[in-house]
Write a protein that holds these residues in place. Sequence first.
Motif, PDB file in Angstrom:
ATOM      1  N   ALA A 188       0.816  -1.223   0.000  1.00 48.96           N
ATOM      2  CA  ALA A 188       0.000   0.000   0.000  1.00 48.96           C
ATOM      3  C   ALA A 188       0.847   1.270   0.000  1.00 48.96           C
ATOM      4  CB  ALA A 188      -0.933  -0.002   1.205  1.00 48.96           C
ATOM      5  N   SER A 189       2.066   1.196   0.479  1.00 51.80           N
ATOM      6  CA  SER A 189       2.927   2.379   0.503  1.00 51.80           C
ATOM      7  C   SER A 189       3.325   2.836  -0.904  1.00 51.80           C
ATOM      8  CB  SER A 189       4.174   2.108   1.338  1.00 51.80           C
ATOM      9  OG  SER A 189       4.955   1.101   0.739  1.00 51.80           O
ATOM     10  N   TYR A 190       3.206   1.958  -1.882  1.00 53.82           N
ATOM     11  CA  TYR A 190       3.536   2.336  -3.256  1.00 53.82           C
ATOM     12  C   TYR A 190       2.648   3.479  -3.738  1.00 53.82           C
ATOM     13  CZ  TYR A 190       6.821  -1.427  -4.279  1.00 53.82           C
ATOM     14  OH  TYR A 190       7.922  -2.239  -4.311  1.00 53.82           O
ATOM     15  N   TYR A 191       1.410   3.507  -3.331  1.00 55.01           N
ATOM     16  CA  TYR A 191       0.500   4.576  -3.766  1.00 55.01           C
ATOM     17  C   TYR A 191       0.993   5.936  -3.273  1.00 55.01           C
ATOM     18  CZ  TYR A 191      -3.708   7.276  -4.603  1.00 55.01           C
ATOM     19  OH  TYR A 191      -4.581   8.239  -5.027  1.00 55.01           O
ATOM     20  N   LEU A 208       3.612  -2.286  -7.507  1.00 53.43           N
ATOM     21  CA  LEU A 208       3.779  -1.094  -8.338  1.00 53.43           C
ATOM     22  C   LEU A 208       2.663  -1.017  -9.365  1.00 53.43           C
ATOM     23  CD1 LEU A 208       5.383   1.383  -9.320  1.00 53.43           C
ATOM     24  CD2 LEU A 208       6.625  -0.177 -10.833  1.00 53.43           C
ATOM     25  N   PHE A 209       2.441  -2.084 -10.118  1.00 49.51           N
ATOM     26  CA  PHE A 209       1.414  -2.086 -11.162  1.00 49.51           C
ATOM     27  C   PHE A 209       0.033  -1.803 -10.587  1.00 49.51           C
ATOM     28  CE2 PHE A 209       3.992  -5.368 -13.807  1.00 49.51           C
ATOM     29  CZ  PHE A 209       4.939  -4.399 -14.099  1.00 49.51           C
ATOM     30  N   ASN A 210      -0.312  -2.436  -9.474  1.00 46.33           N
ATOM     31  CA  ASN A 210      -1.630  -2.250  -8.869  1.00 46.33           C
ATOM     32  C   ASN A 210      -1.843  -0.818  -8.402  1.00 46.33           C
ATOM     33  OD1 ASN A 210      -2.187  -4.941  -9.299  1.00 46.33           O
ATOM     34  ND2 ASN A 210      -1.649  -5.568  -7.236  1.00 46.33           N
ATOM     35  N   ASN A 211      -0.826  -0.218  -7.825  1.00 47.69           N
ATOM     36  CA  ASN A 211      -0.966   1.137  -7.315  1.00 47.69           C
ATOM     37  C   ASN A 211      -0.922   2.185  -8.416  1.00 47.69           C
ATOM     38  OD1 ASN A 211      -1.142   1.247  -4.206  1.00 47.69           O
ATOM     39  ND2 ASN A 211       0.281  -0.407  -4.660  1.00 47.69           N
ATOM     40  N   VAL A 212      -0.228   1.926  -9.499  1.00 46.26           N
ATOM     41  CA  VAL A 212      -0.271   2.837 -10.652  1.00 46.26           C
ATOM     42  C   VAL A 212      -1.701   2.931 -11.164  1.00 46.26           C
ATOM     43  CG1 VAL A 212       0.392   3.055 -13.084  1.00 46.26           C
ATOM     44  CG2 VAL A 212       2.139   2.613 -11.359  1.00 46.26           C
ATOM     45  N   GLU A 213      -2.434   1.837 -11.137  1.00 40.38           N
ATOM     46  CA  GLU A 213      -3.818   1.829 -11.615  1.00 40.38           C
ATOM     47  C   GLU A 213      -4.730   2.742 -10.794  1.00 40.38           C
ATOM     48  OE1 GLU A 213      -5.114   0.466 -14.416  1.00 40.38           O
ATOM     49  OE2 GLU A 213      -2.996   0.121 -14.848  1.00 40.38           O
ATOM     50  N   MET A 214      -4.355   3.070  -9.572  1.00 38.89           N
ATOM     51  CA  MET A 214      -5.180   3.931  -8.729  1.00 38.89           C
ATOM     52  C   MET A 214      -4.876   5.415  -8.922  1.00 38.89           C
ATOM     53  SD  MET A 214      -5.619   1.806  -5.198  1.00 38.89           S
ATOM     54  CE  MET A 214      -3.895   1.557  -4.836  1.00 38.89           C
ATOM     55  N   ARG A 263       2.106   8.577 -17.190  1.00 39.22           N
ATOM     56  CA  ARG A 263       3.475   9.073 -17.064  1.00 39.22           C
ATOM     57  C   ARG A 263       4.423   8.066 -16.428  1.00 39.22           C
ATOM     58  NH1 ARG A 263       3.253  13.587 -13.479  1.00 39.22           N
ATOM     59  NH2 ARG A 263       5.398  13.889 -14.077  1.00 39.22           N
ATOM     60  N   ILE A 264       3.907   7.119 -15.659  1.00 40.72           N
ATOM     61  CA  ILE A 264       4.735   6.125 -14.981  1.00 40.72           C
ATOM     62  C   ILE A 264       5.034   4.982 -15.938  1.00 40.72           C
ATOM     63  CG2 ILE A 264       4.879   4.487 -13.054  1.00 40.72           C
ATOM     64  CD1 ILE A 264       4.865   7.355 -12.086  1.00 40.72           C
ATOM     65  N   HIS A 265       6.313   4.747 -16.170  1.00 38.78           N
ATOM     66  CA  HIS A 265       6.737   3.660 -17.050  1.00 38.78           C
ATOM     67  C   HIS A 265       7.665   2.732 -16.290  1.00 38.78           C
ATOM     68  CE1 HIS A 265       5.076   5.153 -20.851  1.00 38.78           C
ATOM     69  NE2 HIS A 265       5.252   6.342 -20.285  1.00 38.78           N
ATOM     70  N   TYR A 266       7.313   1.463 -16.272  1.00 42.20           N
ATOM     71  CA  TYR A 266       8.138   0.445 -15.615  1.00 42.20           C
ATOM     72  C   TYR A 266       9.280   0.064 -16.547  1.00 42.20           C
ATOM     73  CZ  TYR A 266       9.628  -3.942 -13.606  1.00 42.20           C
ATOM     74  OH  TYR A 266      10.389  -4.940 -13.061  1.00 42.20           O
ATOM     75  N   THR A 267      10.471  -0.001 -16.003  1.00 41.85           N
ATOM     76  CA  THR A 267      11.637  -0.340 -16.807  1.00 41.85           C
ATOM     77  C   THR A 267      12.662  -1.083 -15.954  1.00 41.85           C
ATOM     78  OG1 THR A 267      13.281   0.574 -18.345  1.00 41.85           O
ATOM     79  CG2 THR A 267      12.771   1.885 -16.371  1.00 41.85           C
ATOM     80  N   THR A 268      13.763  -1.429 -16.536  1.00 38.15           N
ATOM     81  CA  THR A 268      14.833  -2.121 -15.817  1.00 38.15           C
ATOM     82  C   THR A 268      15.615  -1.134 -14.952  1.00 38.15           C
ATOM     83  OG1 THR A 268      16.356  -1.783 -17.651  1.00 38.15           O
ATOM     84  CG2 THR A 268      15.072  -3.843 -17.649  1.00 38.15           C
ATOM     85  N   PRO A 269      16.282  -1.616 -13.921  1.00 38.88           N
ATOM     86  CA  PRO A 269      17.016  -0.698 -13.034  1.00 38.88           C
ATOM     87  C   PRO A 269      18.065   0.156 -13.745  1.00 38.88           C
ATOM     88  CG  PRO A 269      16.809  -2.836 -11.992  1.00 38.88           C
ATOM     89  CD  PRO A 269      16.296  -2.984 -13.404  1.00 38.88           C
TER      90      PRO A 269
END
Length: 101
Positions: free
Chosen positions: A13-16, A41-47, A55-61
């Motif tokens: 939940a802290s990801y939100y 991360l994916f679940n909280n981006v949806e909120m 604007r949020i894009h998941y990528t490699t480190p």
Amino acid sequence: YLRRHYEMDYWGASYYQALNYLTNKDHFGTIKVSTNMRFPLFNNVEMLQARDRQRIHYTTPDSADYFMTNFRLHPDDFTYPVTEYSIQAYNNTIMRIYRTR
């Protein structure tokens, strides 16, 4: 001690709150994020609001601007040199955003 023996943020939940911090800090453009826990991360981006969600894009480190973690399954600190943001509970860090660049 708590990070090693208790699930401090089991549901992620802290990801939100952390994502809101990033979208408010950086008002424009793409925010490239990496994490060791993809589903929170994916679940909280949806909120997020639609404009921020895009604007949020998941990528490699190695190509991310930020690395986010709630320390679940990896209770130790990471070696990134700059901490951008932290959330604490019971005097323990449960979420941290590291700047990777």
